[in-house]
Motif scaffolding. Structure first.
Motif, short mmCIF file in Angstrom:
data_model
loop_
_atom_site.label_atom_id
_atom_site.label_comp_id
_atom_site.label_asym_id
_atom_site.label_seq_id
_atom_site.Cartn_x
_atom_site.Cartn_y
_atom_site.Cartn_z
N ASP A 159 -54.68 -25.23 13.72
CA ASP A 159 -54.11 -24.48 12.60
C ASP A 159 -52.72 -25.00 12.26
O ASP A 159 -51.73 -24.26 12.30
N PRO A 160 -52.60 -26.28 11.91
CA PRO A 160 -51.29 -26.90 11.71
C PRO A 160 -50.60 -26.40 10.44
O PRO A 160 -51.25 -25.97 9.48
N THR A 161 -49.28 -26.51 10.45
CA THR A 161 -48.49 -26.17 9.28
C THR A 161 -48.74 -27.17 8.15
O THR A 161 -48.77 -26.81 6.98
N LEU A 162 -48.96 -28.42 8.54
CA LEU A 162 -49.03 -29.53 7.59
C LEU A 162 -50.17 -30.46 7.96
O LEU A 162 -50.38 -30.77 9.14
N ILE A 163 -50.92 -30.92 6.94
CA ILE A 163 -51.94 -31.94 7.15
C ILE A 163 -51.50 -33.21 6.43
O ILE A 163 -51.16 -33.17 5.24
N VAL A 164 -51.49 -34.33 7.15
CA VAL A 164 -51.17 -35.62 6.55
C VAL A 164 -52.42 -36.49 6.58
O VAL A 164 -53.13 -36.55 7.59
N ALA A 165 -52.70 -37.15 5.47
CA ALA A 165 -53.92 -37.94 5.32
C ALA A 165 -53.56 -39.33 4.80
O ALA A 165 -52.95 -39.45 3.73
N VAL A 169 -50.33 -33.67 2.50
CA VAL A 169 -49.68 -34.86 1.95
C VAL A 169 -50.63 -36.02 2.17
O VAL A 169 -50.99 -36.32 3.32
N MET A 170 -51.03 -36.68 1.10
CA MET A 170 -52.05 -37.73 1.17
C MET A 170 -51.55 -39.03 0.56
O MET A 170 -51.07 -39.05 -0.58
N VAL A 171 -51.66 -40.11 1.30
CA VAL A 171 -51.42 -41.45 0.77
C VAL A 171 -52.74 -41.99 0.25
O VAL A 171 -53.77 -41.92 0.93
N THR A 172 -52.73 -42.53 -0.97
CA THR A 172 -53.95 -43.11 -1.53
C THR A 172 -53.61 -44.18 -2.55
O THR A 172 -52.56 -44.13 -3.20
N HIS A 173 -54.51 -45.18 -2.65
CA HIS A 173 -54.42 -46.17 -3.72
C HIS A 173 -55.27 -45.76 -4.92
O HIS A 173 -55.19 -46.37 -5.98
#
Length: 235
Positions: free
Chosen positions: A167-173, A204-208
């Motif tokens: 149950d994290p505060t933040l999800i990074v992808a 927060v997601m990094v994507t091309h």
């Protein structure tokens, strides 16, 4: 689910990061300042070398800036020592990677359980919680399958369940759909959007992929280590 802190959840101020290659100093981020609100779904886009993955790693507490302040959920993570930072990361950040990072010798259920092994929980409690996470991503019926018995999209769903288990505060992808076909990618993006909309997870997601970024609330564009603009996508 944990109560969300007051906005902004993430606050970056004058973040600078450089890397050293031999005698050469390579600037990566040059004074980044912005906020991320609790419950926001933010996409980071930019060409290769723009600094977006470095920025994601800083937000996740995987790496440290050379200077500047990074406050997440009211915690200035820059003042934490390595042990404190590792503990903070385990409690507050869920990770989704392009290539899933699943243990091939473990079942889907056992992979999802991994982040709970250091917690004071019984095996039954861990199993029940992992099954619930798999149910949330639509894979409860694949709990005993090995990663090799699952499609790429299903493996990514297992990875998302693992990211949710604490149950994290933040999800990074980091490029979560980069290794998937279009149909599987769409399924994963709709799942992430649902986790954001229905559960309120900050992502927060990094994507091309501009189509992938279109599932976020906003797109932050980076160019040569500088913010080049913010584009609002959906309310």
């Amino acid at each position: 689910m944990s109560e969300l802190p007051a906005s902004p959840l993430v606050s970056l101020r004058d973040i600078v990061k450089t890397y050293h290659r031999g005698q050469q100093t390579v600037p990566v981020l040059g004074g980044i300042t912005f906020d991320i609100d609790a419950g926001e779904f933010l996409a980071l886009m930019g060409p290769s070398g723009s600094g977006k993955s470095t920025l994601l790693n800083l937000i996740a507490g995987i790496d440290r800036p050379d200077s500047g302040q990074l406050v997440i959920g009211g915690v200035d993570i820059g003042v934490l020592d390595e042990a404190e930072l590792a503990d903070w990361r385990a409690q507050n950040v869920g990770f989704i990677f392009q290539f899933y990072n699943l243990m091939p010798v473990l079942s889907a259920l056992e992979n999802v359980e991994l982040p709970l092994l250091l917690k004071d929980m019984t095996r039954r409690e861990r199993r029940e919680r992992a099954l619930l996470a798999l149910e949330m991503v639509g894979l409860a019926d694949r709990a005993e399958h090995a990663p090799s018995e699952l499609s790429g999209g299903q493996q990514q769903r297992v990875a998302i369940a693992r990211a949710l288990i604490t149950d994290p505060t933040l999800i990074v992808a980091d490029e979560p759909t980069g290794d998937l076909d279009r149909e599987s990618a769409n399924d994963i993006l709709h799942l992430m959007q649902r986790l954001n909309d229905e559960i309120g997870k900050t992502i927060v997601m990094v994507t091309h992929d501009s189509r992938a970024a279109g599932h976020a609330h906003a797109i932050m564009h980076l160019e040569k280590g500088e913010l080049s603009g913010r584009e609002e996508v959906r309310v």
